[in-house]
Scaffold this active site. Structure first.
Site, mmCIF file in Angstrom:
data_model
loop_
_atom_site.group_PDB
_atom_site.id
_atom_site.type_symbol
_atom_site.label_atom_id
_atom_site.label_comp_id
_atom_site.label_asym_id
_atom_site.label_seq_id
_atom_site.Cartn_x
_atom_site.Cartn_y
_atom_site.Cartn_z
ATOM 1 N N ALA A 1 -19.761 -23.242 -79.668
ATOM 2 C CA ALA A 1 -20.031 -24.314 -80.069
ATOM 3 C C ALA A 1 -20.777 -24.991 -79.076
ATOM 4 C CB ALA A 1 -19.037 -25.098 -80.675
ATOM 5 N N GLY B 1 -17.396 -20.086 -80.862
ATOM 6 C CA GLY B 1 -17.789 -20.264 -82.062
ATOM 7 C C GLY B 1 -18.722 -19.094 -82.289
ATOM 8 N N GLU C 1 -12.112 -20.724 -75.325
ATOM 9 C CA GLU C 1 -11.428 -22.474 -75.561
ATOM 10 C C GLU C 1 -10.695 -22.952 -74.772
ATOM 11 O OE1 GLU C 1 -12.284 -20.234 -78.077
ATOM 12 O OE2 GLU C 1 -13.706 -20.984 -79.633
HETATM 13 N N1 CAA Z 1 -22.611 -25.044 -74.887
HETATM 14 C C1 CAA Z 1 -23.505 -25.756 -74.325
HETATM 15 N N2 CAA Z 1 -24.201 -25.100 -73.516
HETATM 16 C C2 CAA Z 1 -24.052 -23.884 -73.088
HETATM 17 C C3 CAA Z 1 -23.024 -23.221 -73.671
HETATM 18 C C4 CAA Z 1 -22.277 -23.687 -74.604
HETATM 19 N N3 CAA Z 1 -21.264 -23.223 -75.417
HETATM 20 N N4 CAA Z 1 -22.785 -22.055 -73.054
HETATM 21 C C5 CAA Z 1 -23.712 -22.022 -72.253
HETATM 22 N N5 CAA Z 1 -24.458 -23.181 -72.352
HETATM 23 C C6 CAA Z 1 -25.598 -23.464 -71.200
HETATM 24 C C7 CAA Z 1 -25.221 -23.469 -70.115
HETATM 25 O O1 CAA Z 1 -24.748 -24.914 -69.759
HETATM 26 C C8 CAA Z 1 -26.510 -23.493 -69.134
HETATM 27 O O2 CAA Z 1 -27.155 -24.728 -69.321
HETATM 28 P P1 CAA Z 1 -28.139 -25.342 -67.955
HETATM 29 O O3 CAA Z 1 -29.055 -24.414 -67.569
HETATM 30 O O4 CAA Z 1 -28.609 -26.502 -68.626
HETATM 31 O O5 CAA Z 1 -27.159 -25.624 -67.108
HETATM 32 C C9 CAA Z 1 -27.291 -22.439 -70.014
HETATM 33 O O6 CAA Z 1 -26.665 -22.424 -71.221
HETATM 34 C C10 CAA Z 1 -27.186 -20.960 -69.228
HETATM 35 O O7 CAA Z 1 -25.738 -20.786 -69.139
HETATM 36 P P2 CAA Z 1 -24.915 -20.433 -67.749
HETATM 37 O O8 CAA Z 1 -25.919 -20.949 -66.599
HETATM 38 O O9 CAA Z 1 -23.502 -20.886 -67.498
HETATM 39 O O10 CAA Z 1 -25.120 -18.818 -67.812
HETATM 40 P P3 CAA Z 1 -24.443 -17.606 -66.952
HETATM 41 O O11 CAA Z 1 -25.150 -16.408 -67.372
HETATM 42 O O12 CAA Z 1 -23.969 -18.100 -65.619
HETATM 43 O O13 CAA Z 1 -23.002 -17.743 -67.855
HETATM 44 C C11 CAA Z 1 -21.461 -17.769 -70.094
HETATM 45 C C12 CAA Z 1 -22.777 -17.370 -69.231
HETATM 46 C C13 CAA Z 1 -20.457 -16.892 -69.302
HETATM 47 C C14 CAA Z 1 -21.671 -17.479 -71.441
HETATM 48 C C15 CAA Z 1 -21.244 -19.348 -69.723
HETATM 49 O O14 CAA Z 1 -22.573 -20.098 -70.152
HETATM 50 C C16 CAA Z 1 -20.063 -19.983 -70.554
HETATM 51 O O15 CAA Z 1 -19.011 -19.701 -70.138
HETATM 52 N N6 CAA Z 1 -20.445 -20.643 -71.729
HETATM 53 C C17 CAA Z 1 -19.316 -21.241 -72.313
HETATM 54 C C18 CAA Z 1 -18.726 -20.437 -73.307
HETATM 55 C C19 CAA Z 1 -17.573 -21.308 -73.862
HETATM 56 O O16 CAA Z 1 -16.741 -21.766 -73.316
HETATM 57 N N7 CAA Z 1 -17.616 -20.890 -75.286
HETATM 58 C C20 CAA Z 1 -16.631 -21.851 -76.110
HETATM 59 C C21 CAA Z 1 -17.310 -23.259 -76.604
HETATM 60 S S1 CAA Z 1 -16.290 -24.109 -77.581
HETATM 61 C C22 CAA Z 1 -16.201 -23.514 -78.947
HETATM 62 O O17 CAA Z 1 -16.814 -22.595 -79.340
HETATM 63 C C23 CAA Z 1 -14.958 -24.264 -80.109
HETATM 64 C C24 CAA Z 1 -15.085 -23.527 -81.304
HETATM 65 O O18 CAA Z 1 -14.111 -22.654 -81.627
HETATM 66 C C25 CAA Z 1 -16.146 -23.649 -82.561
#
Ligand code: CAA
Length: 259
Positions: free
Chosen positions: A65, A110, A133
């Site tokens: 998400a 998500g 999360e």
């Molecule tokens: N939401 C918003 N933006 C996100 C995102 C997310 N879930 N995941 C990645 N992005 C964005 C980053 O902020 C980044 O944006 P900028 O270039 O503007 O900084 C861009 O995507 C690229 O991401 P990274 O630079 O972090 O890429 P990476 O290759 O170094 O890492 C990753 C990849 C490990 C997937 C890392 O992006 C990450 O950990 N993302 C978050 C994963 C996460 O925590 N997901 C759970 C969300 S909460 C949820 O989903 C609740 C639910 O149950 C419904």
């Protein structure tokens, strides 16, 4: 021009929906889920489509998400809007045709939950699944504690949900989350090929079979067996059952009319 969050295309009797927010690894916002819901409903309503494939990019099916959107929300914002209801649940509540998740790259939070809402998951060798999360000070909200536990069992679900670690495609296949692991090269084409094979079957039988397998997740064995038998009986009211059995007996390929 407004951003196209989701792109749909049709390949024979297969509808392919691609999540298209590459800059943020297909993070799922309300807008993305509204577009996805509309795309799913359009394919559900198109009688020429028998199977739907949902995919992302090679790097990310969906990284969860949208954290940037969520970060400022308080309890009343999410409670009053019933965040993660509505369009987020179209797949579960409305779509009766089989939906295959074609997961390449990250399926996190998500994104993993969206893949689990589909009827089955095919993963590319580079796929990574996880419910991170906990690292954000929250918990899964779209089925991560429920569907994952049913798919991989309590011990592994606890491990994934409490540590927030990622699991690779091989581990996910071994744990029962993923049906097949396929090479990264030509991954989507391979999944569409499997979907096209399914799509040659009777649409009615596909929908009935999907419904029965999904009932197994919800009910007792006795109730599930009874439900299955009644639906099996119902197939005898279809022309496709006559066609399928007649084709077998006469050693020819069946031609299903979805009736
Ligand atoms: N939401 C918003 N933006 C996100 C995102 C997310 N879930 N995941 C990645 N992005 C964005 C980053 O902020 C980044 O944006 P900028 O270039 O503007 O900084 C861009 O995507 C690229 O991401 P990274 O630079 O972090 O890429 P990476 O290759 O170094 O890492 C990753 C990849 C490990 C997937 C890392 O992006 C990450 O950990 N993302 C978050 C994963 C996460 O925590 N997901 C759970 C969300 S909460 C949820 O989903 C609740 C639910 O149950 C419904």
């Amino acid at each position: 021009m407004s951003e196209e969050f989701v792109v749909s295309r049709i390949e024979g009797a297969v509808g392919v929906i691609t999540i298209n927010r590459p800059k943020v690894l297909n993070a799922l916002s309300n807008e993305v889920m509204q577009s996805l819901s509309q795309a799913l409903l359009a394919l559900q309503g198109d009688d020429s489509i028998n199977v739907i494939v949902l995919t992302g990019s090679e790097k990310a099916f969906a990284a969860g998400a949208d954290i940037s959107a969520m970060k400022g929300w308080d309890y009343m914002d999410v409670y009053k809007s019933n965040y993660i209801g509505g369009d987020w649940e179209t797949m579960k509540n409305v779509i009766r045709k089989p939906v295959i998740a074609a997961v390449s790259g990250y399926a996190l939070g998500g994104g993993c939950e969206l893949a689990m809402m589909c009827d089955t998951i095919y993963a590319a060798e580079n796929a990574r699944f996880g419910q991170p999360e906990i690292k954000l000070g929250t918990i899964p909200g779209l089925g991560g504690t429920q569907r994952l536990t049913r798919a991989v069992g309590k011990a592994k679900a606890m491990d994934l949900v409490l540590t927030g670690r990622m699991m690779d495609a091989k581990e996910a296949e071994g744990a029962g989350l993923v049906a097949r692991v396929l090479p990264v090269e030509n991954f989507l084409e391979a999944v569409i090929g499997i979907a096209q094979e399914m799509a040659t079957m009777s649409q009615t039988a596909l929908m009935m079979a999907k419904e029965c397998v999904n009932v197994a997740q919800e009910t007792t064995l006795e109730q599930g067996l009874l439900f299955e038998r009644r639906v099996f009986h119902a197939t005898f009211a279809t022309q496709d059952q006559k066609e399928g059995m007649d084709a077998f007996v006469n050693k020819r390929k069946p031609s299903f009319k979805n009736m």
